[in-house]
Scaffold this motif. Structure first.
Motif, short mmCIF file in Angstrom:
data_model
loop_
_atom_site.label_atom_id
_atom_site.label_comp_id
_atom_site.label_asym_id
_atom_site.label_seq_id
_atom_site.Cartn_x
_atom_site.Cartn_y
_atom_site.Cartn_z
N GLN A 89 0.21 12.97 -8.86
CA GLN A 89 -0.72 11.85 -8.75
C GLN A 89 -0.48 11.09 -7.44
O GLN A 89 0.65 10.75 -7.09
N LEU A 90 -1.57 10.90 -6.73
CA LEU A 90 -1.60 10.24 -5.42
C LEU A 90 -0.78 10.98 -4.35
O LEU A 90 -0.55 10.44 -3.28
N ALA B 29 1.59 3.21 -3.69
CA ALA B 29 1.15 4.61 -3.81
C ALA B 29 2.36 5.50 -4.07
O ALA B 29 2.32 6.41 -4.90
N GLY B 30 3.46 5.21 -3.35
CA GLY B 30 4.66 6.02 -3.50
C GLY B 30 5.24 5.92 -4.90
O GLY B 30 5.70 6.92 -5.46
N ILE B 31 5.20 4.73 -5.47
CA ILE B 31 5.76 4.58 -6.82
C ILE B 31 4.91 5.32 -7.84
O ILE B 31 5.42 6.02 -8.72
N VAL B 32 3.58 5.23 -7.70
CA VAL B 32 2.70 6.00 -8.60
C VAL B 32 3.03 7.49 -8.47
O VAL B 32 3.13 8.22 -9.46
N PHE B 33 3.22 7.93 -7.24
CA PHE B 33 3.57 9.33 -6.94
C PHE B 33 4.89 9.71 -7.62
O PHE B 33 5.02 10.75 -8.25
N LEU B 34 5.84 8.80 -7.53
CA LEU B 34 7.17 9.05 -8.08
C LEU B 34 7.13 9.14 -9.61
O LEU B 34 7.94 9.83 -10.22
N VAL C 232 -0.23 9.86 -0.40
CA VAL C 232 1.06 9.61 0.25
C VAL C 232 1.23 10.56 1.44
O VAL C 232 1.62 10.16 2.53
N VAL D 294 0.83 -1.21 0.00
CA VAL D 294 0.00 0.00 0.00
C VAL D 294 0.87 1.27 0.00
O VAL D 294 0.78 2.07 -0.93
N PRO D 295 1.75 1.46 0.99
CA PRO D 295 2.58 2.68 0.92
C PRO D 295 3.58 2.67 -0.24
O PRO D 295 3.80 3.70 -0.87
N LEU D 296 4.11 1.49 -0.54
CA LEU D 296 5.12 1.41 -1.60
C LEU D 296 4.48 1.68 -2.96
O LEU D 296 4.99 2.45 -3.77
N PHE E 269 9.27 9.12 -0.29
CA PHE E 269 8.61 9.61 -1.50
C PHE E 269 8.30 11.10 -1.40
O PHE E 269 8.47 11.85 -2.36
#
Lengths: 173, 613
Positions: free
Chosen positions: B77-78, A29-34, B82, A25-27, B53
């Motif tokens: 996005q998101l 979401a973080g990758i999508v964010f990145l 986060v 879940v955190p990973l 992040f």
């Protein structure tokens, strides 16, 4: 005994699946964010006055700063330098080149002694019409030409950046 | 698969290590009450991940901190997810810490030989609270800015070391760039590193000593997979709650996906902007409330001495709980401190709930937060930062400028522009102050001007001024019966039509021409023309006008109002001797523009370098 082993196996599986979910879940979401920069295109620009026709010497390139609106992440800055170009006045037309080398993006110098453009990084050299001069140049193509419009004495250029390191001149960076 | 594992094991010897980690015996079997430590490790892992992040997008400086957080929250996005998860997980860590501490005290696990681990636990608690404190400032929004000011000011009252320590943490005499870089270095560098180190020690010591169980436990199970499953399920529940909190956008909106969910971002910090609703994060509210009971010089007791003493007692718990009634004492004290913290927190919340100033502040802060986002969406963030958008925003600055410069004479819907009644204190009594000029709410609208023509002596217009019985008032009395409603509205259309602004753009030209005729010649029933006293430059109005009253050329346009505010006694306005101050001498041109645009309701905020001279 077998039932106990099955229970044990099930516990391990459940623990593993839950553990994976907990991290995902955190990973995830973080990758999508990145990956956010991937969905942002580069800015499209119109023609912009850069110089006066009369100020340009015949045949000798001169570099000019191009200013415009720069959007950088959250910030919007009006009329700031966004890049540079070379302008050359030829008898029939005015040519504009992107100053960055199509090889790896270094700022190309004008070398007046040899009437050529020379990239200080990997020594690609270009003729004054932008084509590759020395065939051993690592640049995959000539200097990138930009669209030029002359209105009265004003020289207008549509500033663009192009992808580096490939044969074709494709807009983008 | 197994060959690859053999290869790896041969070179690293990971298997015995893994076995040692996983196959920890738990006398008495796996228990739900042992899950707290693991949920803390889990939440901390979430913080490391989400924190990393966020780090990739955060920029610590006065002009970019709020701005980059805005970008995370509203554009990436998101980003909202986060950030929201990071925010709520920090809350969860504090709650879980309390549960963990309580469990440890209940089980007596603070007693020998576990003293060192107890102390490490206390260190971890301090580090987690430090992370919460430093993280609160990083968005550089109103609440973070003001709440953290209080914390560092408290630090400065510590004798001798306080002031230099405060300056070292703040990075200068006042809050600025280095406050952010230092807080960020603590928040993302030193404190997490310390936490990792101490957690490793904490867990290693725990594994050496094992769980604290009943004297003669029945049965035995292993960490893997018995306790691991319980830990996993507990962590899953924690995660679900946190995701729920992140998606929860309040009772009106419910669960939403998008930038309205997640953690709150107030408007960018501004040292000159009062923020009565700024509070520390809820887990510091008890300390905040505690301070209220220590007047003046006594503050140091509430802020430093007593909290330190309580901390010190906790530090000594392993010695106090060793024998006899010791454990009962330690347990009672822990419960008492926790109850005290909860009580103080509750009192703080209740006091705020019944405090109208606080409630008003909350609404104002919310309004500013929404306003700045609206401005950013409309015009982007200038290099000077988003705070400039608010400084150049008539809707934000207008009411304040009006209150500070206009409201001792004028009113705005009866109040001072910001929604507060204009009062003064006479003989100890707060009394409403009598207005001395017109109420400007709606100035430039048809409704306002129509009302003026119908009754210039009304309180809303000249009722409080020397123009009360002026020529205008007399004109209205004698001429109103000679003008039809239609004709009156036509004149209003004509005069306001000059502005060509959003309010009058729809008025058609035929009607305006008709209005010009009435203005210049009077009505069909023979009313006196406006032109007798007022000049107005227009093809249909004779150029030779009287100067008995203000020139209505461009009436209620920005230019007209600007001139009026700058100097109402100049030619074309009210002439020499007009009692309104010349604001050209008191306000900057930008401030006058902001005021003008706010009064006229013009939606064109300007970006300014600085509003003050």
């Amino acid at each position: 005994m077998e039932a106990m082993q099955r229970r044990e196996w099930f516990k391990k599986l459940a623990s593993g699946v839950i553990g994976l979910g907990l991290v995902l879940v955190p990973l995830g979401a973080g990758i999508v964010f990145l990956l956010d920069p991937l969905r942002r295109g580069s800015q499209k620009r119109g023609f912009k006055r850069v110089a006066s026709k009369e100020g340009l010497p015949l045949g000798v390139p001169r570099s000019f700063t191009v200013s415009g609106t720069r959007t950088d992440a959250w910030e919007t800055a009006a009329e700031v330098p966004i890049g540079a170009i070379y302008l050359i006045r030829q008898p029939e037309e005015i040519q504009a080149f992107q100053v960055t080398c199509p090889h790896a993006g270094c700022f190309v110098d004008y070398d007046p002694a040899n009437q050529r453009f020379l990239c200080p990084c990997h020594e690609s050299s270009f003729n004054l019409d932008g084509s590759i001069k020395d065939p051993r140049s690592p640049a995959p193509r000539g200097l990138d030409r930009l669209e030029v419009k002359v209105q009265g004495s004003d020289v207008l250029v549509r500033y663009q950046e192009f992808r580096k390191g490939i044969r074709e001149q494709i807009a983008g960076s | 698969m197994s060959r690859a594992a053999d290869w790896l094991d041969h070179r690293t010897g990971y298997r015995p290590l893994l076995r040692k980690l996983l196959y920890e015996g738990i006398p008495g079997g796996a228990r739900w009450r042992y899950v707290w430590g693991s949920t803390l490790v889990f939440t901390f892992t979430v913080q490391l991940l989400t924190g990393f992040f966020l780090w990739t997008a955060y920029s610590p400086s006065v002009q970019t901190a709020w701005e980059s957080v805005y970008f995370i929250q509203h554009q990436m996005q998101l980003g909202w997810f986060v950030r929201g998860l990071h925010h709520y997980t920090s809350h969860a860590m504090v709650v879980l810490l309390a549960m963990h501490l309580l469990q440890v005290v209940l089980a007596g696990a603070y007693r020998p030989p576990r003293e060192i681990n107890w102390w490490l636990g206390l260190v971890l608690m301090a580090v987690v609270l430090g992370l919460g404190l430093t993280g609160y400032l990083l968005p550089w929004d109103e609440r973070g800015y003001w709440a953290t000011q209080v914390t560092t000011k408290i630090l400065s009252i510590v004798p001798v070391v306080g002031p230099p320590l405060e300056r070292l943490i703040v990075g200068g005499p006042v809050y600025g760039h280095h406050t952010l870089t230092r807080f960020f270095a603590l928040h993302a560098g030193l404190l997490p590193a310390l936490l990792v180190l101490v957690v490793v020690g904490h867990v290693a010591l725990f594994r050496r000593q094992g769980v604290t169980h009943a004297k003669n436990p029945k049965g035995k199970s292993w960490f893997w997979p018995d306790q691991a499953l319980l830990d996993g399920v507990a962590s899953l529940v924690v995660l679900l709650v946190l995701v729920g909190l992140t998606l929860w956008a309040g009772p009106e909106k419910g669960f939403v996906f998008g930038s309205e969910a997640g953690a709150v971002l107030e408007s960018p910090a501004e040292a000159s902007q009062p923020s009565p609703s700024a509070r520390p994060e809820w887990y510091f509210l008890s300390l905040y409330q505690f301070l209220k009971y220590f007047p003046g010089e006594m503050e140091i007791y509430g802020a430093v001495v007593i909290p330190s003493l309580i901390g010190g007692v906790f530090f000594l718990l392993p010695f106090l709980g060793r024998r006899g009634w010791g454990h009962a004492f330690c347990l009672t004290m822990t419960l008492a401190v926790m109850a005290g913290v909860m009580l103080l927190t509750l009192v703080a919340v209740r006091e705020d709930q019944s405090n109208p100033l606080y409630q008003q502040g909350v609404l104002e802060a919310k309004r500013r937060a929404e306003r700045v986002v609206e401005l950013v969406h409309r015009q982007g963030i200038p290099p000077g930062g988003a705070v400039q958008l608010l400084r150049g925003d008539p809707q934000t600055q207008g009411p304040i400028l009006f209150r500070n410069n206009c409201s001792s004479c004028h009113r705005w819907q009866g109040h001072d522009g910001t929604g507060v009644a204009v009062t003064e204190i006479r003989e100890g009594e707060t009394v409403l102050m009598e207005p001395r000029a017109s109420d400007l709410a709606g100035f430039g609208s048809r409704e306002w001007m129509g009302g003026l023509l119908r009754d210039p002596s009304a309180e809303r217009y000249f009722g409080h001024t020397k123009h009360r019985d002026s020529l205008m008032a007399r004109w209205s009395k004698t001429n109103l019966p000679l003008l039809s409603e239609e004709e009156l509205e036509t004149v209003v259309t004509f005069v306001l039509g000059q502005a060509g602004g959003p309010k009058e753009s729809a008025a058609n030209s035929e009607r305006r021409a008709q209005g010009a005729r009435i203005f210049a010649q009077g009505s069909s029933q023979g009313s006196q023309s406006c032109h007798l006293c007022h000049r107005l430059e227009h093809p249909d109005v004779p150029a030779t006008g009287s100067v008995l009253a203000p020139d209505l050329t461009g009436y209620a346009t920005r230019e007209w109002l600007r001139g009026m505010i700058m100097d109402s006694s100049q030619p074309g306005y009210y002439g020499q001797g007009h009692s309104m101050p010349k604001f050209a001498e008191r306000l900057t041109p930008q401030e006058i523009d902001l005021l003008v645009d706010w009064i006229l309701g013009v939606e064109s905020p300007r970006v300014l370098g600085s509003v003050r001279k």
